[in-house]
Motif scaffolding. Structure first.
Motif, PDB file in Angstrom:
ATOM      1  N   ASN B 129      44.130  42.956  33.146  1.00  0.00           N
ATOM      2  CA  ASN B 129      44.833  43.419  31.962  1.00  0.00           C
ATOM      3  C   ASN B 129      43.809  43.937  30.966  1.00  0.00           C
ATOM      4  O   ASN B 129      42.631  44.091  31.298  1.00  0.00           O
ATOM      5  N   SER B 130      44.254  44.183  29.764  1.00  0.00           N
ATOM      6  CA  SER B 130      43.342  44.811  28.816  1.00  0.00           C
ATOM      7  C   SER B 130      42.201  43.905  28.390  1.00  0.00           C
ATOM      8  O   SER B 130      41.196  44.368  27.859  1.00  0.00           O
ATOM      9  N   TYR B 131      42.351  42.602  28.581  1.00  0.00           N
ATOM     10  CA  TYR B 131      41.234  41.700  28.308  1.00  0.00           C
ATOM     11  C   TYR B 131      40.403  41.460  29.551  1.00  0.00           C
ATOM     12  O   TYR B 131      39.416  40.735  29.505  1.00  0.00           O
ATOM     13  N   GLY B 132      40.836  42.014  30.656  1.00  0.00           N
ATOM     14  CA  GLY B 132      40.040  41.909  31.867  1.00  0.00           C
ATOM     15  C   GLY B 132      40.674  41.083  32.955  1.00  0.00           C
ATOM     16  O   GLY B 132      40.294  41.211  34.107  1.00  0.00           O
ATOM     17  N   GLY B 133      41.615  40.219  32.611  1.00  0.00           N
ATOM     18  CA  GLY B 133      42.178  39.406  33.679  1.00  0.00           C
ATOM     19  C   GLY B 133      43.334  38.559  33.215  1.00  0.00           C
ATOM     20  O   GLY B 133      43.573  38.395  32.027  1.00  0.00           O
ATOM     21  N   THR B 134      44.039  38.025  34.171  1.00  0.00           N
ATOM     22  CA  THR B 134      45.249  37.266  33.880  1.00  0.00           C
ATOM     23  C   THR B 134      45.152  35.818  34.336  1.00  0.00           C
ATOM     24  O   THR B 134      46.016  35.020  34.022  1.00  0.00           O
ATOM     25  N   PHE B 135      44.151  35.490  35.072  1.00  0.00           N
ATOM     26  CA  PHE B 135      44.040  34.181  35.710  1.00  0.00           C
ATOM     27  C   PHE B 135      45.221  33.920  36.645  1.00  0.00           C
ATOM     28  O   PHE B 135      45.413  32.807  37.109  1.00  0.00           O
ATOM     29  N   TYR B 136      45.998  34.933  36.916  1.00  0.00           N
ATOM     30  CA  TYR B 136      47.122  34.829  37.865  1.00  0.00           C
ATOM     31  C   TYR B 136      48.062  33.679  37.489  1.00  0.00           C
ATOM     32  O   TYR B 136      48.622  33.003  38.337  1.00  0.00           O
ATOM     33  N   ALA B 137      48.180  33.501  36.159  1.00  0.00           N
ATOM     34  CA  ALA B 137      49.065  32.447  35.669  1.00  0.00           C
ATOM     35  C   ALA B 137      50.478  33.003  35.506  1.00  0.00           C
ATOM     36  O   ALA B 137      50.737  34.173  35.782  1.00  0.00           O
ATOM     37  N   ASP B 138      51.356  32.167  35.051  1.00  0.00           N
ATOM     38  CA  ASP B 138      52.719  32.591  34.751  1.00  0.00           C
ATOM     39  C   ASP B 138      52.890  32.614  33.251  1.00  0.00           C
ATOM     40  O   ASP B 138      53.003  31.564  32.616  1.00  0.00           O
ATOM     41  N   ALA B 139      52.872  33.775  32.646  1.00  0.00           N
ATOM     42  CA  ALA B 139      53.073  33.871  31.216  1.00  0.00           C
ATOM     43  C   ALA B 139      53.657  35.233  30.902  1.00  0.00           C
ATOM     44  O   ALA B 139      53.276  36.229  31.516  1.00  0.00           O
ATOM     45  N   SER B 140      54.579  35.233  29.945  1.00  0.00           N
ATOM     46  CA  SER B 140      55.145  36.517  29.568  1.00  0.00           C
ATOM     47  C   SER B 140      54.072  37.447  29.037  1.00  0.00           C
ATOM     48  O   SER B 140      54.147  38.662  29.177  1.00  0.00           O
ATOM     49  N   ALA B 141      53.080  36.843  28.388  1.00  0.00           N
ATOM     50  CA  ALA B 141      52.056  37.662  27.769  1.00  0.00           C
ATOM     51  C   ALA B 141      51.222  38.401  28.790  1.00  0.00           C
ATOM     52  O   ALA B 141      50.864  39.557  28.592  1.00  0.00           O
ATOM     53  N   SER B 142      50.905  37.735  29.861  1.00  0.00           N
ATOM     54  CA  SER B 142      49.985  38.364  30.806  1.00  0.00           C
ATOM     55  C   SER B 142      50.605  38.589  32.176  1.00  0.00           C
ATOM     56  O   SER B 142      49.980  39.191  33.032  1.00  0.00           O
ATOM     57  N   GLY B 143      51.784  38.122  32.359  1.00  0.00           N
ATOM     58  CA  GLY B 143      52.451  38.391  33.619  1.00  0.00           C
ATOM     59  C   GLY B 143      52.765  37.131  34.393  1.00  0.00           C
ATOM     60  O   GLY B 143      52.078  36.131  34.277  1.00  0.00           O
ATOM     61  N   LYS B 144      53.805  37.241  35.206  1.00  0.00           N
ATOM     62  CA  LYS B 144      54.228  36.069  35.978  1.00  0.00           C
ATOM     63  C   LYS B 144      53.607  36.150  37.369  1.00  0.00           C
ATOM     64  O   LYS B 144      54.300  36.257  38.388  1.00  0.00           O
ATOM     65  N   TYR B 145      52.317  36.074  37.358  1.00  0.00           N
ATOM     66  CA  TYR B 145      51.591  36.280  38.611  1.00  0.00           C
ATOM     67  C   TYR B 145      51.794  35.146  39.601  1.00  0.00           C
ATOM     68  O   TYR B 145      51.888  35.362  40.803  1.00  0.00           O
ATOM     69  N   THR B 146      51.832  33.933  39.090  1.00  0.00           N
ATOM     70  CA  THR B 146      51.965  32.813  40.020  1.00  0.00           C
ATOM     71  C   THR B 146      53.274  32.910  40.786  1.00  0.00           C
ATOM     72  O   THR B 146      53.320  32.693  42.002  1.00  0.00           O
ATOM     73  N   THR B 147      54.293  33.277  40.067  1.00  0.00           N
ATOM     74  CA  THR B 147      55.591  33.387  40.729  1.00  0.00           C
ATOM     75  C   THR B 147      55.621  34.562  41.692  1.00  0.00           C
ATOM     76  O   THR B 147      56.032  34.439  42.851  1.00  0.00           O
ATOM     77  N   ILE B 148      55.168  35.678  41.214  1.00  0.00           N
ATOM     78  CA  ILE B 148      55.305  36.886  42.026  1.00  0.00           C
ATOM     79  C   ILE B 148      54.421  36.836  43.269  1.00  0.00           C
ATOM     80  O   ILE B 148      54.738  37.416  44.302  1.00  0.00           O
ATOM     81  N   LEU B 149      53.300  36.119  43.171  1.00  0.00           N
ATOM     82  CA  LEU B 149      52.397  36.049  44.328  1.00  0.00           C
ATOM     83  C   LEU B 149      52.657  34.834  45.209  1.00  0.00           C
ATOM     84  O   LEU B 149      52.194  34.797  46.353  1.00  0.00           O
TER      85      LEU B 149
END
Lengths: 497, 438
Positions: B129-149
């Motif tokens: 993301n614009s800060y460089g990464g999401t940590f693949y966590a689940d958050a509206s702010a950075s994305g629901k990566y844990t769920t989607i992956l």
């Protein structure tokens, strides 16, 4: 049978007393058919045109005018099994663990001379003109394949590692006798012509920062080939002394020669290739595009270098054991320690197209410019190397001569420090070498037809350690398991009148 | 007899000459391999928003981007053999192109050709993301990566990534090959933050991944003693602030969020994932998909997102009050960990996640790789990986532990030798796939 036994015993004694032996580097030892048939033990014999090389004083003993032509054929049968991994782990294109032969080539080396006896300076002086290839090195290798994550079409020419070095002496020799001809002195002055084609493939450190320089783009393969020539002067001095009616002693000194070579160079860099390079660049980072765009960039340049040919001293003794049998022993020391390799100074770089020229002049490519405009070379650490040869000639009939010889050559490469061995594929010299020669000569009414064959075996050598000899960040040797044999045939025809 | 002698000599001479001068031909064996593999670009649209670009203008991108390697001989489902799947998560500030830029295609092609790995589908996911990464966590702010992956919802077009991949590509999936086949033939890995994401997913969705590998990854946020991991970085961030003009208080509140300090931005990236301030912002486009927001009594947003943190001590508002995706730093202006926020981070620490998912890794093959050359590397990820290895040991959980090093003058810091490590990663996961004979 008694004669044969006697010859064998005599030769064995000579070998036992001889020290560990031989001169090497890139000296060419295929001069003279008779000399080669006797393993090069010819200093104290020196009775044909090739005395110009072995002992100029020998010309004084020649009673006829001689016109001679020799052709040497040589096959360098080498193998290299590269073992180049950075840190012992990381590969970058060398064809490791493959037993690779040098490119096939049967080399032809013509040479010859003319000798005449002339009244000069109140006595008879023998003059001769000889054209001799006194130094030679010729082989090429393909030991590298463009690694993964580079432009698939990026290849280097077959002579990735190659050399064709010829040093030819156009020598004018004069000799005359003293002390009622018991002592002969000879002097050869030569105009030396040097021709060099040298190619090398080196791995350059990628000067860019990560991620541009991440593996496998940490090294950038650079190939270059220089082709040029030059002239120099040389001399050799010889003495031949008849100690008894049957024993002659010879001694020679050969002066060093420096040949300044100039010519043109081609160079090629194969840059890394990343499929999604845009991730790493902005519009201003042209240099990143250059280093990860998979380009093949090519330049020409002028080059100059100096070829330092070593001096040597030698001595020999010949013994006419019987009327039909001669034994000879030679020893020689060549001062290879003065040879420090080849250092190429480049200038007048020119790209092969507009884009490559832009790299040379644009301020957008500071790292590339520094990488490209760098002098290259092959620094070596060699040492003085002795050679000993023994030879015999047996004349069963008045018109037939049978010859044999054996030589032992020490390596010029300094193998004493295993972490600083400067062995490269262009100069194969793998330690103490043994050579075995046979020859035959047939004399027919002033004509002489001769032939000799020599087989030389190098010990197998495993070069394990990379060596940056000159500390410029470029590995100068090529670690590999080397094997080498040489096959040499020299044929000659001469006419005495 | 004399004739025989002469003939034998002649034969020997001819033999010697012909042997000595014979052409040995081309003795080189070129290194060749089938490179007919293909790389596909995917942009899968999940049914919930995926924060992708957060400033200066908010741009919510619903798609999760990736690149997919299909091995030589690959054919569509039903038309060719199915393959196991390895998911590679990009590290901090890198994209789905990262692994391919480090030679993934060449490495995989060669290993497959040499029979050293099972032919597999490799999916490289973008977690930037614009800060460089999401940590693949689940958050509206950075994305629901844990769920989607990690999850499987069963809907190809709007479901999770696994749904999409199993639907579109010729994978060994439960749906086509029976229960359990998907997990046995699905693995996840990553470098750095990608390694954290991989381990997080392996823990939280162990039902879908049978092997996991993490390379120099932040797997133990506070280290083995509670004062390691990220904690020393907090003080470093404070130390590098220039407080001469505004003083510490104000400088802390307006920390520069431009990308001129990788460590600071790493923490910003983590903060958007673990401690975002305002999750009430919802792109109207996604309103139908989003659950209603619930503010918990303590006012602290929990890792399941959708809440607003009321704490003002560590509140950062990049680009002003009127912009969403403000976040809270896990440390205060003195550089000390600030417990109310830091605890939110620790909730996402792998050992703590493992405590919440007991037994999750019991049947998962684990490989940890660390650099022997970079003990003091910028982010301290290698030490976190080593600390996590110690944790696994203390828990009696088996794992493969390997360190890697560069060569003199070329230390294996950052991603410098990833090209060479990729082979180890692929071989590890290949060994752990349970691929049927085809």
């Amino acid at each position: 049978m008694g004669k044969v036994r006697f010859v064998l015993v005599t030769m064995a004694v000579i070998l036992l007393v001889a020290p560990q032996i031989m001169s090497s580097g890139f000296a060419y030892d295929g001069l003279g058919v008779k000399a080669r048939g006797m393993g090069g033990a010819f200093r104290a014999i020196a009775d044909d045109w090739s005395a110009a090389f072995y002992n100029p004083a020998g010309y004084n003993k020649l009673q006829d005018n001689i016109l001679a032509l020799n052709v040497g054929t040589m096959h360098n049968r080498y193998w290299a099994n590269p073992r180049i991994k950075w840190g012992g782990i990381f590969e970058s294109g060398y064809l490791n663990n493959q037993r690779i032969a040098n490119h096939h080539a049967v080399l032809n080396i013509p040479q010859g001379g003319f000798v005449t006896r002339m009244p000069m300076l109140g006595g008879e002086t023998v003059l001769g003109l000889a054209i001799m290839q006194v130094f030679d090195q010729n082989q090429s290798w393909e030991l590298f394949q463009t690694p993964a994550a580079h432009n698939d079409s990026g290849v280097f020419p077959e002579d990735q590692f190659g050399i064709n070095l010829d040093a030819v002496a156009f020598q004018l020799t004069a000799a005359r006798g003293f002390m009622e001809d018991k002592l002969s002195l000879g002097l050869g002055l030569s105009l030396m012509r040097g021709d060099l084609v040298f190619s090398d493939l080196v791995m350059r450190d990628n000067p860019m920062a990560s991620p541009i320089s991440d593996r496998p783009h940490d090294k950038i393969p650079q190939w270059y080939r220089t082709g040029g020539n030059g002239w120099g002067f040389g001399w050799r001095l010889g003495a031949l002394y008849d100690a008894t009616e049957k024993i002659r002693v010879g001694a020679t000194i050969t002066g060093p020669t420096s040949i300044d070579l100039e010519g043109e160079a081609d160079m090629r860099f194969i840059m890394g290739e990343s499929p999604y390079i845009n991730q790493y660049i902005t519009s201003q980072q042209l240099e990143a595009v250059l280093f990860l765009g998979g380009d093949i960039i090519e330049y020409t340049a002028d080059f100059e270098t100096t070829l330092d040919l070593p001096a040597s001293i030698g001595g020999g003794v010949a013994w006419d054991i019987r009327e039909d049998l001669t034994l000879a022993l030679d020893a020689e020391m060549t001062f290879w320690s003065k040879f420090e390799g080849l250092q190429f100074k480049f200038s007048n770089y020119e790209g092969t197209n507009f884009a490559n020229n832009q790299i040379l002049v644009s301020p957008s490519y500071p790292n590339a410019q520094e990488m490209i405009e760098k002098d290259m070379g092959v620094p070596v650490v060699w040492k003085d190397a002795p050679r000993v040869a023994v030879g015999a000639e047996y004349r069963p009939r008045s018109f037939v001569s049978l010859r044999s010889g054996f030589g032992v050559d020490k390596s010029a490469v300094d193998w004493s420090n295993p972490v600083a061995v400067t062995q490269v594929p262009q100069f194969i010299d793998l330690g103490t070498k043994f050579s075995y020669s046979l020859g035959i000569g047939i004399n027919l009414d002033g004509w002489t037809l001769e032939m000799s064959g020599t087989y030389t075996h190098h010990p197998d050598i495993n070069v394990r350690t990379q060596n940056d000899q000159d500390g410029n960040g470029i590995v100068d040797n090529l670690p590999a398991y080397y094997e080498a044999d040489n096959y040499q045939t020299v044929m000659g025809i001469s006419y005495r009148f | 007899m004399r004739l025989a002698y002469k003939l034998s000599v002649l034969v020997m001479a001819v033999a010697i000459i012909s042997t000595g001068c014979s052409d040995r031909g081309d003795t080189i064996t070129p290194i060749t391999y089938d490179n007919s593999s293909l790389v596909w670009t995917i942009g899968h649209e999940y049914h919930q928003e995926l924060g992708f670009t957060m400033f200066p203008e908010i741009k919510i991108d619903p798609k999760m981007y990736g690149k997919v390697y299909t091995p030589p001989g690959y054919d569509n489902p039903g038309q060719g053999r199915p393959y196991p799947v390895l998911i590679l998560l990009s590290p901090f500030n890198e994209t789905d192109e990262f692994y391919f830029n480090h030679g993934l295609k060449d490495v995989a092609d060669r290993l497959i050709s040499e029979g050293r790995i099972e032919p597999m589908i490799i999916i490289c996911m973008n977690g930037r993301n614009s800060y460089g990464g999401t940590f693949y966590a689940d958050a509206s702010a950075s994305g629901k990566y844990t769920t989607i992956l990690g999850d499987i919802e069963g809907e190809i077009s709007t479901g999770t990534l696994i749904d999409y991949i199993d639907g579109v590509f010729n994978t060994l999936s439960d749906a086509r090959h029976g229960d359990g086949m998907g997990r046995k033939n699905r693995a996840i890995s990553g470098v750095g933050v990608g390694g954290y994401g991989a381990m997080r997913l392996a823990v939280m969705h162990s039902e879908n991944y049978s092997s996991v590998s993490a390379i120099s990854a932040p797997l133990d946020f506070d280290g083995s003693g509670g004062t390691g991991g990220f904690v020393p970085l907090f003080q470093n961030i404070i130390n590098e602030l220039d407080t001469t003009a505004l003083g510490l208080d104000s400088t802390y509140k307006i920390m520069d969020t431009s990308f001129n300090s990788p460590v600071r931005n790493l923490i910003f990236a983590g903060a958007t994932s673990f401690s975002p301030h305002d999750t009430s912002y919802v792109n109207p486009e996604f309103l139908p998909y989003n659950p209603p927001y619930i503010v918990e009594p303590n006012g602290i947003w929990q890792s399941s997102d959708t809440l607003q943190i009321t704490d003002q001590e560590t509140y950062l508002k990049p680009y002003g009050e009127d912009r969403p995706f403000k976040f809270h730093m896990p440390f205060d202006k003195t550089g000390a960990a600030y417990d109310p926020i830091w605890q939110l981070w620790l909730d996402n620490n792998i050992p703590n996640l493992m405590a919440n998912y007991p037994g999750a890794l019991d049947t998962t093959a684990i490989m940890l790789l660390t650099s022997a050359d970079a003990p003091d590397e910028l982010f301290g990820f290698d030490q976190q990986t080593l600390d996590f290895a110690d944790y696994l040991t203390s828990q009696g959980i088996a794992y493969n532990d390997t360190s890697f090093a560069g060569y003199p003058g070329f230390p294996a810091d950052g991603n410098a030798i990833l090209f060479d490590i990729l082979g180890r990663i692929l071989e590890f996961h290949s060994r752990n796939f349970e691929t049927p004979e085809f």
